[in-house]
Motif scaffolding. Structure first.
Motif, PDB file in Angstrom:
ATOM      1  N   PRO A   1       0.816  -1.224   0.000  1.00 13.88           N
ATOM      2  CA  PRO A   1       0.000   0.000   0.000  1.00 13.88           C
ATOM      3  C   PRO A   1       0.847   1.271   0.000  1.00 13.88           C
ATOM      4  CG  PRO A   1      -0.944  -1.594   1.482  1.00 13.88           C
ATOM      5  CD  PRO A   1       0.381  -2.159   1.048  1.00 13.88           C
ATOM      6  N   GLY A   2       0.532   2.188  -0.900  1.00 14.49           N
ATOM      7  CA  GLY A   2       1.227   3.460  -0.957  1.00 14.49           C
ATOM      8  C   GLY A   2       2.541   3.448  -1.712  1.00 14.49           C
ATOM      9  N   LYS A   3       2.900   2.272  -2.220  1.00 13.33           N
ATOM     10  CA  LYS A   3       4.161   2.166  -2.953  1.00 13.33           C
ATOM     11  C   LYS A   3       3.919   1.710  -4.384  1.00 13.33           C
ATOM     12  CE  LYS A   3       7.226   1.329   0.978  1.00 13.33           C
ATOM     13  NZ  LYS A   3       8.325   0.451   1.505  1.00 13.33           N
ATOM     14  N   GLU A   4       4.890   1.983  -5.241  1.00 15.74           N
ATOM     15  CA  GLU A   4       4.782   1.545  -6.615  1.00 15.74           C
ATOM     16  C   GLU A   4       5.032   0.042  -6.717  1.00 15.74           C
ATOM     17  OE1 GLU A   4       6.237   5.657  -8.846  1.00 15.74           O
ATOM     18  OE2 GLU A   4       7.393   3.815  -9.034  1.00 15.74           O
ATOM     19  N   ARG A   5       4.473  -0.544  -7.751  1.00 15.86           N
ATOM     20  CA  ARG A   5       4.722  -1.956  -8.009  1.00 15.86           C
ATOM     21  C   ARG A   5       6.188  -2.127  -8.391  1.00 15.86           C
ATOM     22  NH1 ARG A   5       0.144  -4.959 -11.417  1.00 15.86           N
ATOM     23  NH2 ARG A   5      -1.006  -3.781  -9.821  1.00 15.86           N
ATOM     24  N   GLU A   6       6.832  -3.117  -7.800  1.00 12.88           N
ATOM     25  CA  GLU A   6       8.263  -3.295  -8.034  1.00 12.88           C
ATOM     26  C   GLU A   6       8.572  -4.676  -8.610  1.00 12.88           C
ATOM     27  OE1 GLU A   6      10.642  -3.110  -4.516  1.00 12.88           O
ATOM     28  OE2 GLU A   6       9.697  -4.846  -3.580  1.00 12.88           O
ATOM     29  N   PHE A   7       9.633  -4.735  -9.374  1.00 13.40           N
ATOM     30  CA  PHE A   7      10.095  -5.971  -9.982  1.00 13.40           C
ATOM     31  C   PHE A   7      10.658  -6.904  -8.918  1.00 13.40           C
ATOM     32  CE2 PHE A   7      12.053  -8.843 -12.826  1.00 13.40           C
ATOM     33  CZ  PHE A   7      13.340  -9.068 -12.376  1.00 13.40           C
ATOM     34  N   VAL A   8      10.356  -8.192  -9.067  1.00 20.01           N
ATOM     35  CA  VAL A   8      10.897  -9.208  -8.166  1.00 20.01           C
ATOM     36  C   VAL A   8      11.766 -10.203  -8.932  1.00 20.01           C
ATOM     37  CG1 VAL A   8      10.329 -11.086  -6.580  1.00 20.01           C
ATOM     38  CG2 VAL A   8       8.925  -9.014  -6.611  1.00 20.01           C
ATOM     39  N   ALA A   9      11.219 -10.801  -9.981  1.00 19.01           N
ATOM     40  CA  ALA A   9      11.946 -11.823 -10.725  1.00 19.01           C
ATOM     41  C   ALA A   9      11.334 -11.961 -12.118  1.00 19.01           C
ATOM     42  CB  ALA A   9      11.905 -13.166  -9.995  1.00 19.01           C
ATOM     43  N   ALA A  10      12.148 -12.454 -13.055  1.00 22.34           N
ATOM     44  CA  ALA A  10      11.663 -12.681 -14.412  1.00 22.34           C
ATOM     45  C   ALA A  10      12.385 -13.881 -15.005  1.00 22.34           C
ATOM     46  CB  ALA A  10      11.860 -11.446 -15.278  1.00 22.34           C
ATOM     47  N   ILE A  11      11.775 -14.442 -16.039  1.00 23.18           N
ATOM     48  CA  ILE A  11      12.335 -15.621 -16.687  1.00 23.18           C
ATOM     49  C   ILE A  11      12.046 -15.526 -18.180  1.00 23.18           C
ATOM     50  CG2 ILE A  11      10.228 -16.995 -16.311  1.00 23.18           C
ATOM     51  CD1 ILE A  11      12.106 -19.404 -15.755  1.00 23.18           C
ATOM     52  N   SER A  12      13.006 -15.946 -18.976  1.00 29.39           N
ATOM     53  CA  SER A  12      12.829 -15.920 -20.428  1.00 29.39           C
ATOM     54  C   SER A  12      11.823 -16.978 -20.866  1.00 29.39           C
ATOM     55  CB  SER A  12      14.175 -16.145 -21.121  1.00 29.39           C
ATOM     56  OG  SER A  12      14.702 -17.417 -20.763  1.00 29.39           O
ATOM     57  N   TRP A  13      11.458 -16.951 -22.140  1.00 30.86           N
ATOM     58  CA  TRP A  13      10.383 -17.819 -22.637  1.00 30.86           C
ATOM     59  C   TRP A  13      10.685 -19.305 -22.454  1.00 30.86           C
ATOM     60  CZ3 TRP A  13      11.053 -21.382 -26.568  1.00 30.86           C
ATOM     61  CH2 TRP A  13      12.265 -21.297 -27.258  1.00 30.86           C
ATOM     62  N   ASN A  14      11.964 -19.664 -22.534  1.00 30.94           N
ATOM     63  CA  ASN A  14      12.329 -21.085 -22.422  1.00 30.94           C
ATOM     64  C   ASN A  14      12.977 -21.421 -21.079  1.00 30.94           C
ATOM     65  OD1 ASN A  14      14.768 -19.811 -22.699  1.00 30.94           O
ATOM     66  ND2 ASN A  14      15.523 -21.098 -24.356  1.00 30.94           N
ATOM     67  N   GLY A  15      13.018 -20.450 -20.186  1.00 29.93           N
ATOM     68  CA  GLY A  15      13.615 -20.684 -18.879  1.00 29.93           C
ATOM     69  C   GLY A  15      15.124 -20.584 -18.843  1.00 29.93           C
ATOM     70  N   GLY A  16      15.736 -20.220 -19.963  1.00 24.77           N
ATOM     71  CA  GLY A  16      17.186 -20.198 -20.036  1.00 24.77           C
ATOM     72  C   GLY A  16      17.840 -19.027 -19.311  1.00 24.77           C
ATOM     73  N   ARG A  17      17.068 -17.973 -19.084  1.00 23.70           N
ATOM     74  CA  ARG A  17      17.602 -16.796 -18.394  1.00 23.70           C
ATOM     75  C   ARG A  17      16.645 -16.415 -17.268  1.00 23.70           C
ATOM     76  NH1 ARG A  17      18.009 -15.902 -23.750  1.00 23.70           N
ATOM     77  NH2 ARG A  17      16.083 -14.670 -23.802  1.00 23.70           N
ATOM     78  N   THR A  18      17.219 -16.125 -16.130  1.00 25.17           N
ATOM     79  CA  THR A  18      16.431 -15.666 -14.989  1.00 25.17           C
ATOM     80  C   THR A  18      17.058 -14.396 -14.422  1.00 25.17           C
ATOM     81  OG1 THR A  18      17.657 -17.097 -13.467  1.00 25.17           O
ATOM     82  CG2 THR A  18      15.603 -17.973 -14.384  1.00 25.17           C
TER      83      THR A  18
END
Length: 123
Positions: A40-57
């Motif tokens: 609440p009261g804060k901007e949405r922040e990035f946590v984690a991401a993964i490429s389409w094939n899972g090769g990059r995180t």
């Protein structure tokens, strides 16, 4: 693509949770995926991401070594395994899909969003 996040709940500090993001609609396997969180009261922040094939995180520094993002394209699902949870991890967690992982931390790159699932870390 439509996304449905689940797996949130109440957990004690030091505990674990696994979030799931199930996709339907267009071919999910061609999309990069990300997890974001918001308090609440804060901007949405990035946590984690993964490429389409899972090769990059990719991870935000505050969760490296504790969170793991993975995907199973046969099930059209992306996961976020969260270990050693801290009270500061408390937030609504959102999954999202993007056509590329090039700018993985940029919210504007994500075309589809799930509805969010609440994670509360408290004793």
């Amino acid at each position: 693509v439509q996304l449905q996040a689940s797996g949130g709940g109440l957990v004690q500090p030091g505990g674990s949770l696994r979030l799931s993001c199930a996709a339907s609609g267009r071919t999910f396997s061609v999309y990069a995926s990300g997890w974001f969180r918001q308090t609440p009261g804060k901007e949405r922040e990035f946590v984690a991401a993964i490429s389409w094939n899972g090769g990059r995180t990719y991870y935000v520094d505050s969760v490296k070594g504790r969170f793991t993002i993975s995907r199973d394209n046969t099930k059209n699902t992306v996961y976020l395994q969260m270990n050693s949870l801290k009270p500061e991890d408390t937030a609504v967690y959102y999954c999202a899909a993007a056509r590329s992982d090039r700018n993985y931390a940029d919210l504007s790159q994500y075309n589809s969003w799930g509805q969010g699932t609440l994670v509360t870390v408290s004793s």
